[in-house]
Design a protein around this motif. Structure first.
Motif, PDB file in Angstrom:
ATOM      1  N   THR A  24      26.821 -14.265 -38.496  1.00 41.91           N
ATOM      2  CA  THR A  24      27.607 -15.143 -37.629  1.00 41.91           C
ATOM      3  C   THR A  24      27.546 -14.755 -36.156  1.00 41.91           C
ATOM      4  O   THR A  24      28.133 -15.428 -35.319  1.00 41.91           O
ATOM      5  CB  THR A  24      29.084 -15.190 -38.074  1.00 41.91           C
ATOM      6  N   SER A  25      26.839 -13.698 -35.843  1.00 48.53           N
ATOM      7  CA  SER A  25      26.695 -13.275 -34.452  1.00 48.53           C
ATOM      8  C   SER A  25      25.714 -14.191 -33.730  1.00 48.53           C
ATOM      9  O   SER A  25      24.840 -14.801 -34.357  1.00 48.53           O
ATOM     10  CB  SER A  25      26.181 -11.842 -34.388  1.00 48.53           C
ATOM     11  N   PRO A  26      25.825 -14.276 -32.422  1.00 51.27           N
ATOM     12  CA  PRO A  26      24.864 -15.081 -31.657  1.00 51.27           C
ATOM     13  C   PRO A  26      23.430 -14.601 -31.913  1.00 51.27           C
ATOM     14  O   PRO A  26      23.195 -13.414 -32.155  1.00 51.27           O
ATOM     15  CB  PRO A  26      25.258 -14.824 -30.201  1.00 51.27           C
ATOM     16  N   LEU A  27      22.497 -15.516 -31.868  1.00 50.25           N
ATOM     17  CA  LEU A  27      21.105 -15.180 -32.150  1.00 50.25           C
ATOM     18  C   LEU A  27      20.534 -14.138 -31.191  1.00 50.25           C
ATOM     19  O   LEU A  27      19.604 -13.419 -31.546  1.00 50.25           O
ATOM     20  CB  LEU A  27      20.230 -16.441 -32.125  1.00 50.25           C
ATOM     21  N   ASP A  28      21.087 -14.051 -29.989  1.00 48.80           N
ATOM     22  CA  ASP A  28      20.570 -13.082 -29.027  1.00 48.80           C
ATOM     23  C   ASP A  28      21.315 -11.745 -29.078  1.00 48.80           C
ATOM     24  O   ASP A  28      21.061 -10.855 -28.271  1.00 48.80           O
ATOM     25  CB  ASP A  28      20.597 -13.650 -27.616  1.00 48.80           C
ATOM     26  N   ALA A  29      22.229 -11.582 -30.045  1.00 43.32           N
ATOM     27  CA  ALA A  29      22.974 -10.319 -30.180  1.00 43.32           C
ATOM     28  C   ALA A  29      22.032  -9.208 -30.620  1.00 43.32           C
ATOM     29  O   ALA A  29      21.114  -9.429 -31.410  1.00 43.32           O
ATOM     30  CB  ALA A  29      24.102 -10.474 -31.192  1.00 43.32           C
ATOM     31  N   MET A  30      22.267  -8.027 -30.090  1.00 41.26           N
ATOM     32  CA  MET A  30      21.478  -6.861 -30.473  1.00 41.26           C
ATOM     33  C   MET A  30      22.178  -6.148 -31.629  1.00 41.26           C
ATOM     34  O   MET A  30      23.409  -6.008 -31.613  1.00 41.26           O
ATOM     35  CB  MET A  30      21.347  -5.900 -29.286  1.00 41.26           C
ATOM     36  N   VAL A  31      21.411  -5.699 -32.606  1.00 37.63           N
ATOM     37  CA  VAL A  31      21.986  -5.014 -33.761  1.00 37.63           C
ATOM     38  C   VAL A  31      22.807  -3.813 -33.309  1.00 37.63           C
ATOM     39  O   VAL A  31      23.883  -3.555 -33.844  1.00 37.63           O
ATOM     40  CB  VAL A  31      20.888  -4.600 -34.764  1.00 37.63           C
ATOM     41  N   ARG A  32      22.351  -3.097 -32.306  1.00 36.62           N
ATOM     42  CA  ARG A  32      23.070  -1.916 -31.828  1.00 36.62           C
ATOM     43  C   ARG A  32      24.483  -2.238 -31.362  1.00 36.62           C
ATOM     44  O   ARG A  32      25.330  -1.368 -31.280  1.00 36.62           O
ATOM     45  CB  ARG A  32      22.283  -1.206 -30.740  1.00 36.62           C
ATOM     46  N   ASP A  33      24.740  -3.499 -31.012  1.00 44.33           N
ATOM     47  CA  ASP A  33      26.072  -3.912 -30.579  1.00 44.33           C
ATOM     48  C   ASP A  33      26.940  -4.404 -31.729  1.00 44.33           C
ATOM     49  O   ASP A  33      28.105  -4.737 -31.533  1.00 44.33           O
ATOM     50  CB  ASP A  33      25.962  -5.019 -29.521  1.00 44.33           C
ATOM     51  N   LEU A  34      26.391  -4.475 -32.929  1.00 43.44           N
ATOM     52  CA  LEU A  34      27.097  -5.061 -34.062  1.00 43.44           C
ATOM     53  C   LEU A  34      27.562  -4.054 -35.106  1.00 43.44           C
ATOM     54  O   LEU A  34      28.322  -4.395 -35.992  1.00 43.44           O
ATOM     55  CB  LEU A  34      26.203  -6.098 -34.762  1.00 43.44           C
ATOM     56  N   TYR A  35      27.100  -2.827 -35.026  1.00 44.94           N
ATOM     57  CA  TYR A  35      27.454  -1.894 -36.094  1.00 44.94           C
ATOM     58  C   TYR A  35      28.514  -0.885 -35.677  1.00 44.94           C
ATOM     59  O   TYR A  35      28.704  -0.587 -34.514  1.00 44.94           O
ATOM     60  CB  TYR A  35      26.219  -1.203 -36.677  1.00 44.94           C
TER      61      TYR A  35
END
Length: 74
Positions: A24-35
């Motif tokens: 559900t994160s924006p397509l341009d989100a970086m994985v490093r910002d999600l964990y």
């Protein structure tokens, strides 16, 4: 299991995120910002009784297993 474990070089466990957050994160989100870097884990030498208690305490159905170097082995 809805946890996604994020691993770096040499299978080093960096953190985890939920499948929901990932999709559900924006397509341009970086994985490093999600964990999240704060997570529960077991070591390869954790006694079985302690492992069972950890599952019960946190009400989990899966946990990452790390070796002494912090590398994910299971």
């Amino acid at each position: 299991v809805y946890a996604c474990y994020i691993i770096g070089e040499h299978r080093r466990l960096l953190g985890f995120t939920s499948l929901r957050r990932l999709v559900t994160s924006p397509l341009d989100a970086m994985v490093r910002d999600l964990y999240d870097e704060n997570f529960v884990f077991l070591r390869t030498d954790t006694p079985q009784e302690e492992a069972v208690e950890t599952f019960r305490r946190y009400d989990l159905i899966a946990l990452p297993v790390l070796d002494s170097g912090g590398n994910m082995v299971g």
